[in-house]
Motif scaffolding. Structure first.
Motif, short mmCIF file in Angstrom:
data_model
loop_
_atom_site.label_atom_id
_atom_site.label_comp_id
_atom_site.label_asym_id
_atom_site.label_seq_id
_atom_site.Cartn_x
_atom_site.Cartn_y
_atom_site.Cartn_z
N GLY A 77 0.79 -1.23 0.00
CA GLY A 77 0.00 0.00 0.00
C GLY A 77 0.82 1.28 0.00
O GLY A 77 0.46 2.25 0.65
N TRP A 78 1.91 1.28 -0.75
CA TRP A 78 2.78 2.46 -0.84
C TRP A 78 2.71 3.06 -2.24
O TRP A 78 2.50 2.35 -3.22
CB TRP A 78 4.22 2.09 -0.52
CG TRP A 78 4.44 1.64 0.88
CD1 TRP A 78 4.15 0.41 1.41
CD2 TRP A 78 5.01 2.40 1.95
NE1 TRP A 78 4.50 0.37 2.74
CE2 TRP A 78 5.03 1.58 3.09
CE3 TRP A 78 5.50 3.70 2.04
CZ2 TRP A 78 5.52 2.01 4.32
CZ3 TRP A 78 6.00 4.13 3.27
CH2 TRP A 78 6.00 3.29 4.39
N ASN A 79 2.90 4.36 -2.32
CA ASN A 79 3.07 5.06 -3.60
C ASN A 79 4.48 5.61 -3.65
O ASN A 79 5.09 5.88 -2.62
CB ASN A 79 2.06 6.21 -3.74
CG ASN A 79 0.66 5.71 -4.01
OD1 ASN A 79 -0.20 5.83 -3.16
ND2 ASN A 79 0.44 5.16 -5.18
N CYS A 80 4.99 5.77 -4.86
CA CYS A 80 6.39 6.17 -5.03
C CYS A 80 6.50 7.51 -5.73
O CYS A 80 5.91 7.71 -6.80
CB CYS A 80 7.12 5.09 -5.83
SG CYS A 80 8.90 5.34 -5.94
N LEU A 81 7.25 8.42 -5.13
CA LEU A 81 7.54 9.73 -5.71
C LEU A 81 9.00 9.74 -6.17
O LEU A 81 9.91 9.51 -5.37
CB LEU A 81 7.34 10.84 -4.67
CG LEU A 81 5.96 10.96 -4.05
CD1 LEU A 81 6.00 11.86 -2.83
CD2 LEU A 81 4.97 11.50 -5.06
N ARG B 149 2.86 6.02 2.22
CA ARG B 149 1.68 5.14 2.23
C ARG B 149 0.59 5.75 1.35
O ARG B 149 0.42 6.96 1.31
CB ARG B 149 1.18 4.94 3.65
CG ARG B 149 2.17 4.18 4.50
CD ARG B 149 1.53 3.75 5.82
NE ARG B 149 2.51 3.07 6.65
CZ ARG B 149 2.83 1.78 6.54
NH1 ARG B 149 2.24 1.04 5.64
NH2 ARG B 149 3.73 1.24 7.33
N GLU B 150 -0.11 4.87 0.66
CA GLU B 150 -1.17 5.31 -0.25
C GLU B 150 -2.17 6.23 0.45
O GLU B 150 -2.60 7.23 -0.13
CB GLU B 150 -1.87 4.08 -0.84
CG GLU B 150 -2.90 4.41 -1.88
CD GLU B 150 -3.47 3.15 -2.50
OE1 GLU B 150 -3.62 3.15 -3.73
OE2 GLU B 150 -3.76 2.19 -1.78
N ILE B 151 -2.49 5.93 1.69
CA ILE B 151 -3.45 6.75 2.43
C ILE B 151 -2.91 8.15 2.73
O ILE B 151 -3.68 9.06 3.03
CB ILE B 151 -3.92 6.07 3.73
CG1 ILE B 151 -2.74 5.81 4.66
CG2 ILE B 151 -4.68 4.79 3.45
CD1 ILE B 151 -3.13 5.33 6.05
#
Length: 134
Positions: free
Chosen positions: A67-71, A113-115
């Motif tokens: 549930g992670w997003n990457c920048l 985290r996506e949230i």
């Protein structure tokens, strides 16, 4: 809004952070991800990759954080530059956003985290970072 600092690009997909036992082989499924990072130490094997590459049934003994997003920090970044990751992490920490950082030869990647993605993008933009989606 403050002066523009850097461009951060939100990579497609959700990411997972996996911990395998020391001495483990790198699983073949890792290579199906368009972005992956593999770090081996005397204590563990850590992998960051898109969740869609991982099998539904992760082997027992594998630590998993999904549930992670990457920048991605738009690079390449010169090795003489200082404080790039510190500025991003400080801004996010001051706003209660936890990170997992990965660095490569050319640039830095910050996973949130996506949230927390919407909040992270908001506070970074307030600090002058430009946020783009792929």
């Amino acid at each position: 809004m403050k002066q523009n600092k850097l461009i951060l690009i939100i990579l497609e997909g959700r990411f997972g952070i996996f911990r395998l036992e020391k001495g483990s082989e790198v699983p073949a499924w890792v290579y199906g991800s368009s972005f992956f990072s593999i770090t081996s130490t005397s204590e563990e094997l850590s992998i960051v990759c898109q969740e869609s590459s991982a099998p539904a049934n992760i082997p027992e003994g594998t630590g998993v954080e999904k549930g992670w997003n990457c920048l991605k920090v738009e690079g390449p970044l010169d090795f003489g530059l200082t404080g790039i990751l510190a500025g991003i992490s400080r801004t996010l920490a001051e706003n209660g956003v936890s990170i997992f950082a990965v660095s490569t030869y050319d640039t830095d990647y910050v996973l949130v985290r996506e949230i927390d993605l919407e909040r992270a993008a908001e506070v970074l933009e307030e600090e002058g970072y430009k946020i783009l989606k792929t």
